[in-house]
Enzyme design. Structure first.
Site, PDB file in Angstrom:
ATOM      1  N   ARG A   1       6.517  45.467 -99.440  1.00  0.00           N
ATOM      2  CA  ARG A   1       5.689  45.111 -98.274  1.00  0.00           C
ATOM      3  C   ARG A   1       4.905  43.824 -98.518  1.00  0.00           C
ATOM      4  O   ARG A   1       4.551  43.131 -97.569  1.00  0.00           O
ATOM      5  CB  ARG A   1       4.770  46.288 -97.936  1.00  0.00           C
ATOM      6  CG  ARG A   1       3.738  46.620 -98.979  1.00  0.00           C
ATOM      7  CD  ARG A   1       3.208  48.043 -98.840  1.00  0.00           C
ATOM      8  NE  ARG A   1       4.208  49.031 -99.228  1.00  0.00           N
ATOM      9  CZ  ARG A   1       4.018  50.350 -99.187  1.00  0.00           C
ATOM     10  NH1 ARG A   1       2.864  50.830 -98.752  1.00  0.00           N
ATOM     11  NH2 ARG A   1       4.969  51.182 -99.563  1.00  0.00           N
TER      12      ARG A   1
ATOM     13  N   LYS B   1       8.314  52.759-112.712  1.00  0.00           N
ATOM     14  CA  LYS B   1       9.057  53.905-112.197  1.00  0.00           C
ATOM     15  C   LYS B   1       9.525  54.800-113.335  1.00  0.00           C
ATOM     16  O   LYS B   1       9.632  54.354-114.493  1.00  0.00           O
ATOM     17  CB  LYS B   1      10.302  53.419-111.440  1.00  0.00           C
ATOM     18  CG  LYS B   1      10.028  52.658-110.162  1.00  0.00           C
ATOM     19  CD  LYS B   1      11.336  52.151-109.569  1.00  0.00           C
ATOM     20  CE  LYS B   1      11.107  51.381-108.277  1.00  0.00           C
ATOM     21  NZ  LYS B   1      10.663  52.246-107.176  1.00  0.00           N
TER      22      LYS B   1
END
Length: 524
Positions: free
Chosen positions: A371, A297
């Site tokens: 996920r 990130k």
């Protein structure tokens, strides 16, 4: 802070600060605001009357009017709190109003506060149903306790709150509704304290709340509330074949934690029919720090990625509330906790991993790790007997782009299950918006090398493609029927950078109240 419920006329109660709610009873948009107290007590109305008619106080939501040495009232100060338009009055406005009272008292270093229970006899007949007594008591109690939470846990100059006592006052000479109000007070206390428990977990820095520590705190909470608890790590993940979850854990020296809680009341019905005796599972994403892994990130605001376990915190908070409220329904909770880090052993874009269900997954972006852990968590919950699943996760930035920071996203494969959740929202005051999750989006996660890929083929509809990925793990599988499922993407609402008049900045604990009430709905 000690909070209590007492039957007494507010005007006769000695306290540093007495709070009374006010609404704007003006009916048309062109009319000037017309504030009125939600009280039939003469003394507060007499004291506040000059300011209510002067035009300087309009009773907007969160607006306050502070009056010192009010004549005819034993309180040292009278605080009038606006809760907005009468036409839009709801218990959630009162929840916020109670929070304003607490934040105002704390800001002035007051030791005691009394809140006058709103008197629906002050309302016109057509508005009296807006404030059912039990739910009003619950909402005011929740707002009071939630407003006391602060984020300055590790400041060396941190001081305990001077506000030590809050009394909710109800004037009912006949005491005809006391039992209902006490029940609302009881439920509100449990729900708000459970939400604050979730907020305290989210607020912890990643170097303190590791997956192992999250497991310890879950186990401690379970011991306090009578829940069964198991905490497993790497060996168990390997034994279960949780290849998706394991992939995420590879880049960190911190071991993962698979946390399983069970609430199994003796009087819960047991039947071969899931409609007669459903088993609910709460599944939470517990990434205690998320760097993004190899797909790292940007540095800007990465410190907030300690909140990437807010979904697991919501589930642990809900399980605490369920254990204390004792609904007659079996509930289990699965939390998949890990760090997502980029060392030399970390999983990489282009890797293919095999989930517990047997599905193969091509890794496109290692920052789509939530996920992956949820995929194995959802499937595992089904092997434990769950018929109805709800997961919560700070899953995608895309949900904030789609819905802003006011609504969380809701995705589901079943209308009736969704409606049960939505039916709880007028009581909980939380905001969720149902998003599409239909099979025509499935092509977006097809992979040329594996069964599916972990991100969508394009940048469009990112929250939907993430939900479609999870949907792959709640349908029919070998020896498992399809489950009814809700996915909550809380990435835009789990943390607030701006304080509100009724609540501090920082972790919100969103979804705890709604998940709890959704679970309780199956006990009826």
């Amino acid at each position: 802070m000690n909070i209590s419920f007492q039957l007494q006329d507010a005007a006769t109660f000695a306290t540093p600060l007495l709070a009374v709610f006010a609404v704007d009873i003006a009916t048309g948009p062109a009319e000037q605001p017309s504030p009125a107290l939600l009280s039939t007590s003469d003394a507060p109305a007499a004291v506040a009357s000059p300011w209510l008619t002067s035009g300087e106080f309009k009773a907007a939501l969160g607006e306050t009017l502070l009056l010192h040495a009010p004549h005819g009232i034993k309180a040292e100060r009278l605080l009038v709190i606006g809760v907005g338009k009468l036409s839009a009055l709801s218990i959630h406005q009162l929840r916020k109003g109670a929070g304003v009272a607490v934040r105002t008292a704390k800001a002035r270093a007051l030791t005691g506060l009394a809140i006058a229970f709103p008197d629906d006899m002050a309302l016109a007949d057509e508005h009296m149903d807006a404030l059912p007594g039990e739910l009003t008591a619950r909402a005011i109690t929740e707002g009071t306790i939630l407003a006391d939470f602060e984020v300055d846990t590790y400041r060396s100059d941190r001081k305990d709150s001077p506000l030590t006592a809050v009394t909710i006052l109800y004037n009912d000479p006949e005491r005809s509704t006391q039992a209902h109000l006490q029940q609302g007070f009881h439920e509100g206390r449990i729900l708000a304290e459970s939400q604050n428990f979730a907020r305290s977990l989210v607020n912890e820095p990643g170097n303190i709340l590791t997956p192992t520590e999250l497991g310890r705190r879950a186990a401690a909470m379970a011991a306090e509330t009578g829940l069964a608890c198991e905490v497993h790590s790497t060996d168990k993940l390997k034994e279960l074949g949780m290849g998706a979850f394991l992939a995420v854990t590879q880049g960190s020296p911190e071991p993962p934690a698979l946390i399983v809680l069970r609430y199994e009341p003796e009087n819960a019905p047991v039947s071969p029919s899931e409609e007669a005796a459903p088993v609910l599972a709460l599944v939470g994403k517990g990434i205690t720090f998320d760097t993004g892994g190899i797909s790292i990130k940007p540095a800007d605001s990465m410190e907030k990625m300690k909140y990437d376990m807010a979904g697991s915190a919501a589930m642990l908070g809900a399980m605490r509330a369920i254990a204390l409220l004792k609904p007659t329904i079996r509930v289990l909770c699965v939390v998949c906790s890990a760090e997502n880090m980029p060392d030399g052993r970390a999983y990489k874009p282009g890797d293919v991993v095999t989930a517990m269900s047997g599905k193969t997954i091509e890794i496109i972006n290692t920052d789509a790790e939530g996920r992956l852990v949820l995929a194995d968590g959802l499937h595992y919950a089904r092997t434990l007997g769950a018929t109805h699943l709800i997961d919560a996760a700070t899953l995608t930035g895309a949900i904030g782009v789609a819905l802003g920071l006011l609504n969380a996203g809701l995705f589901s494969n079943d209308d009736e299950t969704t409606q049960r959740f939505l039916d709880a929202l007028p009581t909980t005051g939380e905001q969720f918006w149902r998003m599409p999750c239909t099979d025509d989006y499935r092509d977006q996660i097809k992979s040329p090398i594996a069964d599916i890929r972990n991100t969508g083929a394009t940048r469009y509809g990112g929250a939907i493609t993430a939900a479609m990925f999870l949907k792959e793990f709640v349908g029919e599988a070998p020896n498992l029927p399809a489950a009814k499922w809700i996915h909550l993407d809380i990435a835009g609402t789990a943390w607030s950078d701006e304080p509100q008049p009724w609540i501090s900045r920082g972790p919100t604990g969103t979804a705890v109240r709604s998940i709890t009430d959704w679970a309780r709905s199956y006990a009826n």
